[in-house]
Design an enzyme around this catalytic site. Structure first.
Site, PDB file in Angstrom:
ATOM      1  N   ALA A  25       0.861  -1.183   0.000  1.00 37.73           N
ATOM      2  CA  ALA A  25       0.000   0.000   0.000  1.00 37.73           C
ATOM      3  C   ALA A  25       0.893   1.227   0.000  1.00 37.73           C
ATOM      4  O   ALA A  25       1.965   1.231   0.616  1.00 37.73           O
ATOM      5  CB  ALA A  25      -0.919   0.016   1.214  1.00 37.73           C
ATOM      6  N   GLU A  26       0.441   2.280  -0.679  1.00 37.47           N
ATOM      7  CA  GLU A  26       1.266   3.470  -0.826  1.00 37.47           C
ATOM      8  C   GLU A  26       1.591   4.146   0.499  1.00 37.47           C
ATOM      9  O   GLU A  26       2.525   4.945   0.594  1.00 37.47           O
ATOM     10  CB  GLU A  26       0.602   4.469  -1.769  1.00 37.47           C
ATOM     11  CG  GLU A  26      -0.781   4.919  -1.364  1.00 37.47           C
ATOM     12  CD  GLU A  26      -1.883   4.099  -2.018  1.00 37.47           C
ATOM     13  OE1 GLU A  26      -2.936   4.680  -2.326  1.00 37.47           O
ATOM     14  OE2 GLU A  26      -1.697   2.877  -2.211  1.00 37.47           O
ATOM     15  N   SER A  27       0.827   3.810   1.530  1.00 38.93           N
ATOM     16  CA  SER A  27       1.094   4.381   2.852  1.00 38.93           C
ATOM     17  C   SER A  27       2.384   3.850   3.463  1.00 38.93           C
ATOM     18  O   SER A  27       2.864   4.379   4.468  1.00 38.93           O
ATOM     19  CB  SER A  27      -0.077   4.076   3.792  1.00 38.93           C
ATOM     20  OG  SER A  27      -0.311   2.679   3.843  1.00 38.93           O
ATOM     21  N   GLY A  28       2.942   2.779   2.872  1.00 39.79           N
ATOM     22  CA  GLY A  28       4.200   2.231   3.378  1.00 39.79           C
ATOM     23  C   GLY A  28       4.109   0.802   3.859  1.00 39.79           C
ATOM     24  O   GLY A  28       4.990   0.322   4.567  1.00 39.79           O
TER      25      GLY A  28
END
Length: 521
Positions: free
Chosen positions: A322-325
């Protein structure tokens, strides 16, 4: 050393015209108690006026939290963000042209904090070329009041790039779980690490201040150095939240340890999802998977890709990100989107976008809201309603393969019977249109870098094919080409000479064919 103050005292530090930066993912990372105090201060005093609110990911809870706290007339003059969908009041202000509105790619904003911290002129990247953030189109401007050019087209070594310009940060809003008496911050209960560190550095090196909200206070020098995510030397003020609802881990949960990595929760065995048009789309999309691949999944139908892969016994063939990390684990959905249960690793958001922008993702599965004959897609603006692009532009422009997943028309109802797709009620809103409301993905840019792009629906599958543009390559069993496909599009697509029927097996209750497909690659 950081000073411990009340939320009201923190709100009083914000001045007229300040640029306030926040590191958020919906409610994760957002200092809600400080925002409440700012809202109340403005209602009582009319100050501060005309601030700029800047944040990378979405910031809100679809109710009254997040930047929804800041919608009083005159408080926010300018909104610069990647997405504002969960804050309905901000969406309305953009639609009413009440404020200056700019949408920039999520990853670019996380990288802008670093550029500002390092006193660089901005972020130079190809992310956004050919999309609405390209200054030859809209330059990221989403309201008529937005006049300043935040994005510039530049040439470097004979190639086109976009320069996203640095701006000074006056106030940084960040959040952590624990602060020691010196202001050192740890994030043990947070679901994401966000980009709090570069944002804090950006504010400090701009001559601004850093306000951190925490829930716990520890004695000085008792935190493990490697657990500290933001050093106390970068924190000016600390606010201790006194209400759990002002320090939520996600939109609607205070603390789930499996989302923060504090423990690994037993996950109930996944039940097969119902056979409907969404499952058919997900099944066809999973056929694009490759073994041992790194994958990004969007919200909605793309999230079913993981369910289908697990149902077919090949869920471990890919690592979800996920782009959140987030690396690994089970992606959370709904109010907890951007988090994951039992993640294998969590890194800072700006670092994840370094990886994404460099082409680290093998395949991304993202939603399909509008598409045109050139293969462009739109997920960011529909009529006057502008919600933003989030990380969509970073991800789609740099993944090795893009698979868009969505229903063919809005509102159609189906039944899947005897291996055939049957339309019970035709939809009312076409998704394949002559003109997009906004270009969030550029088909021409994808063609220029020879990027494979697929558009998967329950009725048909299209691909981006050189100069031909959007090309129909598969049609569902039971569908009539002219009536059910072409007749429900605003343009006639290119039709492959090798037009095939979609694999009839994915229209059966039991499939069982995905493993063989993966083994054949």
């Amino acid at each position: 050393m950081a000073k411990f103050i009340t939320a009201e005292e923190a709100a009083a530090l914000i001045k007229d015209e300040d640029l306030v930066g926040a590191a958020t993912m919906h409610f994760a990372g957002w200092p809600e108690q400080v925002a409440v105090a700012l809202q109340e201060r403005y209602e009582k005093t009319g100050s501060p006026k005309n601030i700029t609110m800047m944040h990378s990911s979405a910031c809100g809870d679809y109710r009254n939290g997040g930047t929804e706290r800041l919608i009083a007339d005159g408080l926010v003059k300018r909104l610069v963000c990647a997405h504002t969908g969960p804050a309905a009041g901000m969406v309305k202000k953009l639609a009413d042209n009440a404020i200056e509105g700019y949408f920039l790619p999520q990853g670019v904003i996380t990288h802008l904090w670093r550029a500002i911290a390092g006193r660089k002129p901005g972020v130079i990247t190809k992310v956004g070329l050919g999309t609405f953030v390209d200054p030859r189109l809209e330059g990221g401007k989403v309201t008529e009041k937005a006049k300043e050019d935040l994005v510039e087209l530049v040439e470097l070594r004979g190639e086109e790039w976009l320069l996203y310009k640095s701006v000074p940060v006056n106030v940084a809003f960040i959040r952590a779980t624990t602060a020691d008496e010196k202001g050192n911050l740890t994030m043990e209960y947070e679901s994401n690490l966000m980009e709090s560190l570069p944002l804090a550095m950006a504010a400090k090196n701009s001559g601004g201040i850093v306000i951190a909200q925490v829930y716990n206070v520890a004695q000085a020098n008792t935190l493990k150095p490697k657990d500290v995510r933001v050093p106390g030397a970068l924190v000016d003020y600390v606010v201790v939240a006194d209400k759990p609802e002002y320090h939520l881990q996600t939109m609607d949960t205070f603390y789930i340890p499996a989302l923060s990595g504090e423990l690994r929760a037993p996950m109930d065995s996944m039940q097969p999802i119902e056979l409907d048009e969404k499952k058919i789309i997900a099944r066809r999309a999973t056929m694009e998977l490759k073994k041992d691949s790194l994958v990004n999944l969007g919200v909605g139908i793309p999230a079913f890709v993981s369910s289908v892969a697990n149902e077919e016994g090949v869920g471990d063939t890919m690592t979800l990100t996920a782009e959140s990390g987030i690396f690994g684990g089970v992606p959370a959905s709904g109010p907890a989107f951007g988090s994951a249960y039992n993640a294998e690793a969590t890194i800072e958001m700006q670092a994840m976008f370094d990886f994404y922008d460099g082409g680290g993702i093998d395949t991304t599965f993202l939603g399909l809201a509008q598409a045109d004959a050139a293969g462009n897609t739109n997920v960011s603006k529909f009529g006057p309603r502008a919600v933003g692009c989030g990380g969509f532009i970073n991800i789609t422009q740099n993944a090795k393969e893009v698979v868009f997943c969505g229903q063919f028309v809005v509102g159609a109802k189906y039944k899947v019977e005897d291996g055939l797709l049957k339309i019970v009620q035709e939809g009312k809103v076409k998704k394949f249109v002559k003109t997009l409301d906004q270009i969030t993905f550029s088909g021409n840019y994808a063609k220029s870098i020879h990027q494979p792009v697929l558009y998967v629906t329950e009725r048909a599958v299209f691909k981006l094919d050189g100069e031909a543009g959007l090309t129909l390559i598969e049609i569902a069993p039971g569908m009539d080409l002219e009536k059910d496909i072409i007749g429900q599009m605003e343009f006639r697509p290119n039709i492959s000479k090798d037009l095939k029927e979609m694999d009839s097996a994915i229209f059966q209750q039991q499939w069982g064919g995905l493993e063989a497909i993966l083994e054949s690659k």
